[in-house]
Design an enzyme around this catalytic site. Structure first.
Site, PDB file in Angstrom:
ATOM      1  N   HIS A   1      50.395 -76.029   2.920  1.00 37.06           N
ATOM      2  CA  HIS A   1      49.919 -74.696   4.389  1.00 37.06           C
ATOM      3  C   HIS A   1      50.469 -76.211   5.676  1.00 37.06           C
ATOM      4  O   HIS A   1      49.816 -77.109   5.488  1.00 37.06           O
ATOM      5  CB  HIS A   1      48.557 -74.919   4.433  1.00 37.06           C
ATOM      6  CG  HIS A   1      48.240 -74.323   3.564  1.00 37.06           C
ATOM      7  ND1 HIS A   1      47.783 -72.653   3.433  1.00 37.06           N
ATOM      8  CD2 HIS A   1      48.056 -74.785   1.652  1.00 37.06           C
ATOM      9  CE1 HIS A   1      47.784 -72.167   2.197  1.00 37.06           C
ATOM     10  NE2 HIS A   1      47.600 -72.941   1.747  1.00 37.06           N
ATOM     11  N   LEU A   2      50.743 -75.522   6.972  1.00 36.91           N
ATOM     12  CA  LEU A   2      51.082 -76.391   7.475  1.00 36.91           C
ATOM     13  C   LEU A   2      50.694 -76.155   8.967  1.00 36.91           C
ATOM     14  O   LEU A   2      50.605 -76.624   9.775  1.00 36.91           O
ATOM     15  CB  LEU A   2      53.491 -76.320   8.707  1.00 36.91           C
ATOM     16  CG  LEU A   2      53.984 -76.545   7.149  1.00 36.91           C
ATOM     17  CD1 LEU A   2      55.311 -76.343   7.401  1.00 36.91           C
ATOM     18  CD2 LEU A   2      53.573 -78.387   6.882  1.00 36.91           C
TER      19      LEU A   2
ATOM     20  N   ASP B   1      50.238 -77.574  -2.588  1.00 35.76           N
ATOM     21  CA  ASP B   1      48.485 -76.800  -1.782  1.00 35.76           C
ATOM     22  C   ASP B   1      47.941 -77.596  -0.935  1.00 35.76           C
ATOM     23  O   ASP B   1      46.460 -77.866  -0.858  1.00 35.76           O
ATOM     24  CB  ASP B   1      47.573 -75.924  -2.686  1.00 35.76           C
ATOM     25  CG  ASP B   1      47.122 -75.406  -2.464  1.00 35.76           C
ATOM     26  OD1 ASP B   1      47.193 -74.796  -1.160  1.00 35.76           O
ATOM     27  OD2 ASP B   1      46.017 -74.939  -3.074  1.00 35.76           O
TER      28      ASP B   1
ATOM     29  N   ASN C   1      49.602 -68.241   5.563  1.00 41.27           N
ATOM     30  CA  ASN C   1      47.688 -68.278   6.427  1.00 41.27           C
ATOM     31  C   ASN C   1      47.240 -68.762   7.835  1.00 41.27           C
ATOM     32  O   ASN C   1      46.939 -69.782   7.973  1.00 41.27           O
ATOM     33  CB  ASN C   1      47.373 -67.792   4.755  1.00 41.27           C
ATOM     34  CG  ASN C   1      47.342 -69.598   4.745  1.00 41.27           C
ATOM     35  OD1 ASN C   1      47.794 -70.286   4.771  1.00 41.27           O
ATOM     36  ND2 ASN C   1      45.929 -69.963   4.289  1.00 41.27           N
TER      37      ASN C   1
ATOM     38  N   ASP D   1      48.277 -66.218   0.059  1.00 43.55           N
ATOM     39  CA  ASP D   1      47.868 -66.775  -0.173  1.00 43.55           C
ATOM     40  C   ASP D   1      46.626 -66.843   1.014  1.00 43.55           C
ATOM     41  O   ASP D   1      46.573 -67.434   1.783  1.00 43.55           O
ATOM     42  CB  ASP D   1      49.038 -68.171  -0.399  1.00 43.55           C
ATOM     43  CG  ASP D   1      47.881 -69.320  -1.101  1.00 43.55           C
ATOM     44  OD1 ASP D   1      47.028 -69.397  -1.804  1.00 43.55           O
ATOM     45  OD2 ASP D   1      48.184 -70.175  -0.668  1.00 43.55           O
TER      46      ASP D   1
ATOM     47  N   HIS E   1      48.827 -72.340  -7.899  1.00 43.84           N
ATOM     48  CA  HIS E   1      47.837 -72.352  -8.541  1.00 43.84           C
ATOM     49  C   HIS E   1      46.964 -72.577  -9.536  1.00 43.84           C
ATOM     50  O   HIS E   1      45.541 -72.139  -9.013  1.00 43.84           O
ATOM     51  CB  HIS E   1      47.082 -73.156  -7.353  1.00 43.84           C
ATOM     52  CG  HIS E   1      46.909 -72.407  -6.432  1.00 43.84           C
ATOM     53  ND1 HIS E   1      45.990 -71.104  -6.588  1.00 43.84           N
ATOM     54  CD2 HIS E   1      46.479 -72.405  -4.861  1.00 43.84           C
ATOM     55  CE1 HIS E   1      45.402 -69.957  -5.700  1.00 43.84           C
ATOM     56  NE2 HIS E   1      46.028 -70.980  -4.294  1.00 43.84           N
TER      57      HIS E   1
ATOM     58  N   HIS F   1      54.078 -74.765  -2.114  1.00 49.84           N
ATOM     59  CA  HIS F   1      52.542 -74.114  -1.527  1.00 49.84           C
ATOM     60  C   HIS F   1      52.698 -75.220  -0.933  1.00 49.84           C
ATOM     61  O   HIS F   1      51.947 -76.439  -0.787  1.00 49.84           O
ATOM     62  CB  HIS F   1      52.126 -74.509  -2.812  1.00 49.84           C
ATOM     63  CG  HIS F   1      50.106 -73.348  -2.694  1.00 49.84           C
ATOM     64  ND1 HIS F   1      50.295 -72.247  -3.457  1.00 49.84           N
ATOM     65  CD2 HIS F   1      50.509 -73.426  -1.161  1.00 49.84           C
ATOM     66  CE1 HIS F   1      49.384 -72.427  -3.240  1.00 49.84           C
ATOM     67  NE2 HIS F   1      49.382 -72.934  -1.848  1.00 49.84           N
TER      68      HIS F   1
END
Ligand code: DOR
Length: 435
Positions: free
Chosen positions: A70-71, A312, A102, A159, A239, A68
């Site tokens: 986020h890049l 996350d 996302n 997500d 999560h 999980h």
């Protein structure tokens, strides 16, 4: 997938204690051309030009796998890029991350999947895009999951939002099952959570910040357990943060349902009391919960109800965090602190922590062929070397991330990654990124 990194002739990891799913042993590890070629009590003769990595007093483990991350690329490169995020990942001991969809545009087509694979091809860890379940993550029409699966996408999720429509979620589960991929749900009933900026409870009442109740998460966990039962499909819960969610997953697993679940470090280290500072660095979704929830998360980790610790990692620019609490974007950094938080705050043996952060998530992401060990001859050399005794103070300014929204600033942690090896190449040496 593209990969054009050059390997040094050979690498030897010397003097460490190997911990993997087969057990623990004292041994050196010799790596040549990207693969482990020998695991032996002492590698004596090595080819000229061999890079020697000191692992005295350290644990040599399969590289960590984050389900999980986020890049932010494509679209929000001011907060993170695949390059900066993967460097943060390598510093945290990760050799593979699942990149959340996302982005802008969302990872909802073969074209964007290709773009993310391409951008990640030469980075400090393997980057595996998760595909969106619905087009634009809007929850209305299914994304072309088959096209994305054909390119190697193994995890699908919207997500940042949960799939609200039960009929659509049912269809997605059926397709996922046919494609042999896993759906990962962000459990949040939008109608119940809407307008809430923190956990709804004593603290939200005192602070006058609108909250979202635990039930907003739990309703979707309940519904999706029913849909998993109906379809027989694999489902992963992202999560999870409440005692009630974890109790339902515990019950479902004991009845034989093949679901998996992850928790994030902030849900076993921080509570909603932090929001009393009104500091948006503590704003996250699902929100920080109560002490009872934190205890439930720890118990669920210890007993095996939870399969993975996932970061996350959610980078946000200063501009989007230096605003009033209710206007700030939710999310906090996690890649560089997750392992140390687990080692410092969880009363669990290192073997169990590594299971939760390496081989179990590798299996959930479908990456077990190349990630998550075992540390054995013939395997791709994706490894990390951890000094379990090193203490350090978290300093957001020194992060490899482009963002600074780290809620642990100034916190003393024990346990740090010393080296990370990706496909035989040292990408972190003595705590320093190599590029
Ligand atoms: O706090 C969060 N931030 N939760 C999410 O689900 C999304 C994430 C983000 O993308 O910033």
């Amino acid at each position: 997938m593209l990969r054009n990194q050059r390997h040094p002739v050979a690498v030897v990891i010397r003097g460490g204690r190997i911990v993997d799913q087969t057990g623990t042993r004292q041994a050196d590890v010799l790596i040549m051309d990207g693969r482990i070629t020998s695991v032996t009590t002492k590698v004596s003769s090595v080819p000229a030009g061999t890079v020697v990595l000191d692992a005295a007093g350290c644990i040599v483990a399969p590289g960590l796998v984050d389900l999980h991350t986020h890049l932010r690329e494509p679209g929000r490169e001011e907060a993170e890029t695949i390059d900066s995020g993967s460097r943060a990942a390598a510093l945290g001991g990760y050799t593979a991350v699942v990149a959340m969809p996302n982005t802008e545009p969302a990872i909802d087509s073969a074209a964007v999947v290709r773009q993310v694979f391409h951008l990640g091809a030469d980075s400090c860890c393997d980057v595996h895009p998760a595909g969106a379940i619905t087009l634009g993550r809007e929850g209305r029409r299914l994304a072309p999951m088959a096209e994305m699966a054909a390119l190697g996408v193994r995890v699908f999720t919207d997500d940042g939002a949960g799939v609200q429509d039960a009929r659509l979620m049912r269809r997605a589960l059926e397709y996922a099952s046919a494609l042999g991929v896993t759906l990962a749900q962000h459990c949040e009933d939008a109608s119940l959570a809407g307008g809430g900026h923190m956990h709804e409870g004593e603290w939200s009442s005192r602070l006058g910040i609108p909250g979202q109740p635990a039930e907003a998460e739990e309703l979707m966990v309940m519904r999706d357990l029913a849909l998993a039962r109906l379809t027989g499909s694999r489902l992963h819960f992202l999560h999870l943060s409440t005692a009630g969610s974890l109790a339902m997953v515990r019950g479902a697993k004991s009845s034989g349902l093949g679901v998996t679940a992850e928790v994030a470090p902030h849900h076993f280290t921080l509570t909603d009391a932090e929001c009393a500072s009104y500091n948006p660095v503590f704003k996250v979704n699902p929100p920080l919960r109560t002490e009872e929830d934190v205890e439930a998360v720890k118990a669920a980790l210890a007993e095996g109800t939870v399969d993975a610790i996932a970061t996350d990692h959610a980078p946000h620019t200063q501009e989007s965090k230096e605003v009033p609490f209710d206007q700030a974007l939710p999310g906090m950094l996690g890649l560089e602190t997750a392992l140390a938080l687990a080692l410092t705050e969880l009363d669990l043996p290192i073997e169990q922590i590594l299971a939760l952060m390496s081989w179990q998530p590798a299996r959930i992401a479908g990456l077990e062929d190349t990630h998550g060990g075992p540390v054995a001859s013939g395997r791709t050399a994706n490894l990390c070397v951890i000094d379990p005794a090193e203490t350090w103070i978290v300093d957001p300014a020194s992060s490899a991330s482009r963002s600074r929204n780290n809620p642990y600033s100034g916190r003393k942690l024990t346990g740090r990654v010393r080296h990370t090896i990706l496909r035989g190449k040292p990408v972190v040496v003595n705590g320093e990124p190599q590029r």
